[in-house]
Design a protein around this motif. Structure first.
Motif, PDB file in Angstrom:
ATOM      1  N   UNK A  31      -7.320 -14.955  37.084  1.00  0.00           N
ATOM      2  CA  UNK A  31      -6.319 -14.199  36.348  1.00  0.00           C
ATOM      3  C   UNK A  31      -6.980 -13.140  35.470  1.00  0.00           C
ATOM      4  N   UNK A  32      -8.026 -13.548  34.727  1.00  0.00           N
ATOM      5  CA  UNK A  32      -8.762 -12.578  33.907  1.00  0.00           C
ATOM      6  C   UNK A  32     -10.093 -12.301  34.561  1.00  0.00           C
ATOM      7  N   UNK A  33     -10.084 -11.623  35.681  1.00  0.00           N
ATOM      8  CA  UNK A  33     -11.295 -11.210  36.395  1.00  0.00           C
ATOM      9  C   UNK A  33     -12.591 -11.871  35.960  1.00  0.00           C
ATOM     10  N   UNK A  34     -13.237 -12.539  36.870  1.00  0.00           N
ATOM     11  CA  UNK A  34     -14.550 -13.117  36.555  1.00  0.00           C
ATOM     12  C   UNK A  34     -15.579 -12.562  37.525  1.00  0.00           C
ATOM     13  N   UNK A  35     -15.766 -11.269  37.483  1.00  0.00           N
ATOM     14  CA  UNK A  35     -16.804 -10.654  38.312  1.00  0.00           C
ATOM     15  C   UNK A  35     -18.154 -10.861  37.640  1.00  0.00           C
ATOM     16  N   UNK A  36     -19.221 -10.682  38.408  1.00  0.00           N
ATOM     17  CA  UNK A  36     -20.563 -10.666  37.824  1.00  0.00           C
ATOM     18  C   UNK A  36     -20.787  -9.237  37.351  1.00  0.00           C
ATOM     19  N   UNK A  37     -20.399  -8.995  36.092  1.00  0.00           N
ATOM     20  CA  UNK A  37     -20.239  -7.638  35.588  1.00  0.00           C
ATOM     21  C   UNK A  37     -21.477  -6.776  35.642  1.00  0.00           C
ATOM     22  N   UNK A  38     -22.635  -7.394  35.395  1.00  0.00           N
ATOM     23  CA  UNK A  38     -23.857  -6.598  35.344  1.00  0.00           C
ATOM     24  C   UNK A  38     -24.613  -6.621  36.661  1.00  0.00           C
ATOM     25  N   UNK A  39     -23.926  -6.999  37.715  1.00  0.00           N
ATOM     26  CA  UNK A  39     -24.515  -6.866  39.046  1.00  0.00           C
ATOM     27  C   UNK A  39     -23.710  -5.808  39.788  1.00  0.00           C
ATOM     28  N   UNK A  40     -24.348  -5.203  40.779  1.00  0.00           N
ATOM     29  CA  UNK A  40     -23.666  -4.148  41.522  1.00  0.00           C
ATOM     30  C   UNK A  40     -22.527  -4.746  42.346  1.00  0.00           C
ATOM     31  N   UNK A  41     -21.611  -3.877  42.753  1.00  0.00           N
ATOM     32  CA  UNK A  41     -20.464  -4.326  43.538  1.00  0.00           C
ATOM     33  C   UNK A  41     -20.945  -5.048  44.790  1.00  0.00           C
ATOM     34  N   UNK A  42     -21.964  -4.466  45.439  1.00  0.00           N
ATOM     35  CA  UNK A  42     -22.418  -5.074  46.699  1.00  0.00           C
ATOM     36  C   UNK A  42     -23.062  -6.437  46.441  1.00  0.00           C
ATOM     37  N   UNK A  43     -23.771  -6.580  45.327  1.00  0.00           N
ATOM     38  CA  UNK A  43     -24.353  -7.887  45.002  1.00  0.00           C
ATOM     39  C   UNK A  43     -23.264  -8.924  44.750  1.00  0.00           C
ATOM     40  N   UNK A  44     -22.177  -8.497  44.118  1.00  0.00           N
ATOM     41  CA  UNK A  44     -21.059  -9.409  43.918  1.00  0.00           C
ATOM     42  C   UNK A  44     -20.561  -9.961  45.247  1.00  0.00           C
ATOM     43  N   UNK A  46     -20.622   0.763  46.117  1.00  0.00           N
ATOM     44  CA  UNK A  46     -21.525  -0.372  46.341  1.00  0.00           C
ATOM     45  C   UNK A  46     -22.570  -0.592  45.279  1.00  0.00           C
ATOM     46  N   UNK A  47     -23.202   0.500  44.804  1.00  0.00           N
ATOM     47  CA  UNK A  47     -24.328   0.320  43.898  1.00  0.00           C
ATOM     48  C   UNK A  47     -23.919   0.317  42.424  1.00  0.00           C
ATOM     49  N   UNK A  48     -22.652   0.590  42.138  1.00  0.00           N
ATOM     50  CA  UNK A  48     -22.227   0.612  40.731  1.00  0.00           C
ATOM     51  C   UNK A  48     -22.090  -0.797  40.172  1.00  0.00           C
ATOM     52  N   UNK A  49     -22.329  -0.934  38.877  1.00  0.00           N
ATOM     53  CA  UNK A  49     -22.080  -2.219  38.232  1.00  0.00           C
ATOM     54  C   UNK A  49     -20.593  -2.546  38.338  1.00  0.00           C
ATOM     55  N   UNK A  50     -20.311  -3.808  38.591  1.00  0.00           N
ATOM     56  CA  UNK A  50     -18.919  -4.224  38.728  1.00  0.00           C
ATOM     57  C   UNK A  50     -18.106  -3.848  37.488  1.00  0.00           C
ATOM     58  N   UNK A  51     -18.709  -4.032  36.313  1.00  0.00           N
ATOM     59  CA  UNK A  51     -17.941  -3.799  35.085  1.00  0.00           C
ATOM     60  C   UNK A  51     -17.618  -2.333  34.849  1.00  0.00           C
ATOM     61  N   UNK A  52     -18.314  -1.431  35.547  1.00  0.00           N
ATOM     62  CA  UNK A  52     -18.031  -0.012  35.372  1.00  0.00           C
ATOM     63  C   UNK A  52     -16.928   0.498  36.295  1.00  0.00           C
TER      64      UNK A  52
END
Lengths: 357, 254
Positions: B86-99, B146-152
């Motif tokens: 519900x409240x997004x739990x991405x790995x924020x400081x990893x890139x989108x592709x790493x997620x 792909x290479x951007x941080x998830x949190x950005x």
């Protein structure tokens, strides 16, 4: 000369990190390896290589702790315990104390395995803990291990074990010179850095990063967080087991007071200084802090003595100096000198939120 | 049709608060199923019970005919249940592709030795995993991040990334916890298309959602929770006409 070697090495690894072309990287690394191998035959001052070999052991230790703290995000304040276990493994298996005289090279493997096992033994009951709680338990473990050695008469109690065997390679004894140990640490660093690099790019390395970022989400990705964290503890500990064997063999003795809390803190400071999670940063941070105490401060003492005619011993204040460096790093560059991309963003963001709230 | 997920008499209390009481649910394979209900009705608790975050006080949960209640979360994930939060739990400081690559974790093979030594086998597998991860990013409509941080990433893109990460584990059941929250109408339409595309790939979808328009147009079956109890279950038209549901949402008639 020692500063020239170290600065040249640091420059080379930084260039390697910033270069994109794989071929250029390999060429620079090959040139660096060749140069480091030739230098002892050109420069005959053994004292230089004595300092470098000691620094090399700390580079190995820092690379190991980096797996635990930098990759997996588990704050371990008792890392010196595994260093002690590696060193005592050599003390027990290569000394007149028990009349056992296994070869140095065999003990490297045995000690790495023992330390890794100790990592699992410590990790298994404690890895359910998080953050501060884990740090406190590892702190306790770091205190207990030297205490156990201190109180065990069989391993010499507070005196430790002396007259350890001098290693030999291909039938030639290492003798009293530091250069053979310098070569062993070079090989050790190369091995350990290569393994750490592989891990950082592997499925296991990504699982560590996931746990560091969000353990609950990591579990939902099918990551067995307990086993994954244990792997970090075991691998990190085995690196320091290797370092312990080299350290003990070079010194020729082991005693419990060599592995006190400040050793754990020193290694952790190396990570903080260089940049947690970044291989290059950790190598540079550990070189800089090792040399600060063993070369730079004595040199400054000499300069002060000759120019101002005052006798001070700055090495007595080395913890004060580390402290000042660490505070400065935390204030101005919380991610360390040479951080990796993820940690730079994370630690920088964390520092900014803390100061603004 | 057979039930992919069967929930039987599941109860869970936190102290004196009864979050779920005797909930029965059965989700058919290949369907899009919605769980709706007022805030605090126990919807997210039910998701957490399914994925093993909470241990049940009573009742059973079976997935594809095998009990999964009591198993650790990572085992349930490996069985083929993925989720978003519900409240997004991405790995924020990893890139989108790493997620997304972390999402593939359970589907990748590899021994400790492969990871330590970076064997050719490990590297080949890594390349293949990376290509699949790119394909998943394309599938959810995130082509160039792909290479951007998830949190950005933008909020809508983060929602999509979480779905891509969940899909990367190749689940048979996907749980989406309020996937449309915070999305604008265009993004909601795209989300509905994405959910249908996911179902068409053979993945059963259960979603918690407050947007009734979306739920009614997208889902084949709906269950309604209120105060931890299931008060209705059926097709959208039945739910819309159900007096108990209307009462739960609008209060008792005066």
């Amino acid at each position: 000369m020692i500063y020239v070697y170290v600065l040249a090495t640091i420059a080379a690894v930084v260039i390697v990190e910033r270069t994109r072309s794989r071929r250029v990287k390999l060429a620079i690394l090959a040139a660096l390896a060749l140069t480091l191998a030739i230098v002892p035959f050109v420069d005959r001052t053994d004292a230089t290589f004595n300092v470098l070999a000691d620094a090399g052991v700390f580079v190995m230790l820092a690379l190991g702790l980096n797996i635990v703290v930098g990759y997996a995000g588990l704050l371990d304040l008792g890392y010196a315990a595994f260093f002690a276990i590696g060193a005592y493994a050599y003390g027990i298996l290569a000394s007149p104390q028990f009349g056992v005289h296994l070869p140095f090279w065999a003990i490297l493997f045995i000690a790495a395995a023992c330390a890794g096992l100790a990592g699992i033994v410590l990790g298994a009951p404690t890895l359910r803990l998080h953050g501060d709680y884990l740090a406190i338990v590892t702190l306790g473990f770091g205190e207990i291990v030297p205490q156990v050695f201190q109180n065990t008469q069989a391993v010499g109690g507070p005196n430790g074990i002396a007259a350890l065997d001098v290693p030999s390679a291909l039938g030639h004894s290492f003798g009293t010179a530091a250069v053979p140990y310098y070569f062993v640490t070079l090989g050790g660093i190369a091995l350990v850095a290569w393994v750490a690099r592989n891990l950082g790019r592997s499925r296991l390395g990504r699982a560590w990063m996931a746990i560091r970022e969000d353990e609950l989400a990591a579990k939902h990705m099918g990551i067995d967080t307990t086993r994954t964290k244990l792997a970090a503890f075991a691998i990190g500990a085995s690196f320091s087991g290797l370092g312990g064997v080299i350290f003990a063999a070079k010194l020729g003795l082991v005693s419990p007071d060599l592995f006190q809390f400040q050793v754990s803190v020193l290694i952790l400071s190396m990570l903080v200084l260089g940049g947690m999670g970044s291989l290059i940063g950790v190598v540079v941070g550990s070189l800089v802090l090792s040399l600060l105490n063993s070369a730079l401060l004595p040199n400054i003492n000499a300069v002060i003595a000759s120019t101002l005619h005052v006798n001070v011993d700055l090495t007595n204040y080395h913890f004060l100096i580390y402290g000042v460096i660490l505070v400065a790093i935390m204030l101005f560059r919380p991610e360390g000198f040479l951080p990796n991309r993820e940690r730079r963003a994370e630690l920088h963001a964390a520092a900014i939120t803390e100061t603004s709230s | 049709m057979t039930a992919l997920l069967s929930i039987d008499g599941v109860s869970k209390s936190f102290g004196a608060v009864c979050a779920l009481s005797g909930v029965d649910l059965s989700v058919d394979a290949g369907s899009i199923f919605a769980i709706i209900g007022p805030n605090g009705a126990g919807k997210s608790t039910l998701f957490n019970a399914i994925t093993g975050i909470y241990t049940l006080d009573s009742g059973t949960i079976a997935f594809d005919g095998r009990r999964i209640d009591g198993l650790p979360t990572f085992v349930i994930a490996r069985r083929g249940i993925a989720r978003t939060f519900q409240n997004l739990r991405l790995f924020g400081f990893l890139s989108a592709i790493d997620n997304v690559l972390i999402g593939e974790h359970a589907r990748m093979r590899g021994t400790l030795v492969d990871s330590l030594l970076g064997t050719p086998r490990a590297r080949a597998q890594e390349r293949a995993a990376r290509e699949r991860a790119r394909a998943w990013l394309d599938f959810v409509g995130l082509n160039d991040v792909g290479e951007q941080f998830a949190r950005n990433l933008s909020y809508g893109a983060q929602r999509r990334l979480e779905i891509a990460r969940a899909l990367a584990s190749q689940p048979r059941l996907l749980l989406l916890d309020e996937p449309a929250a915070g999305l604008n109408p265009t993004e909601k339409r795209e989300l509905a298309d994405l959910v249908r595309a996911i179902r068409d790939r053979g993945v059963t979808v259960v979603l918690i959602e407050h947007d009734m328009g979306l739920v009614m147009s997208l889902c084949e079956r709906i269950a309604v929770l209120d105060h931890g109890e299931k008060i209705a279950q059926g097709a959208p038209a039945e739910i819309r006409a159900n007096p108990a549901v209307i009462e739960a949402y609008l209060g008792a008639p005066a």
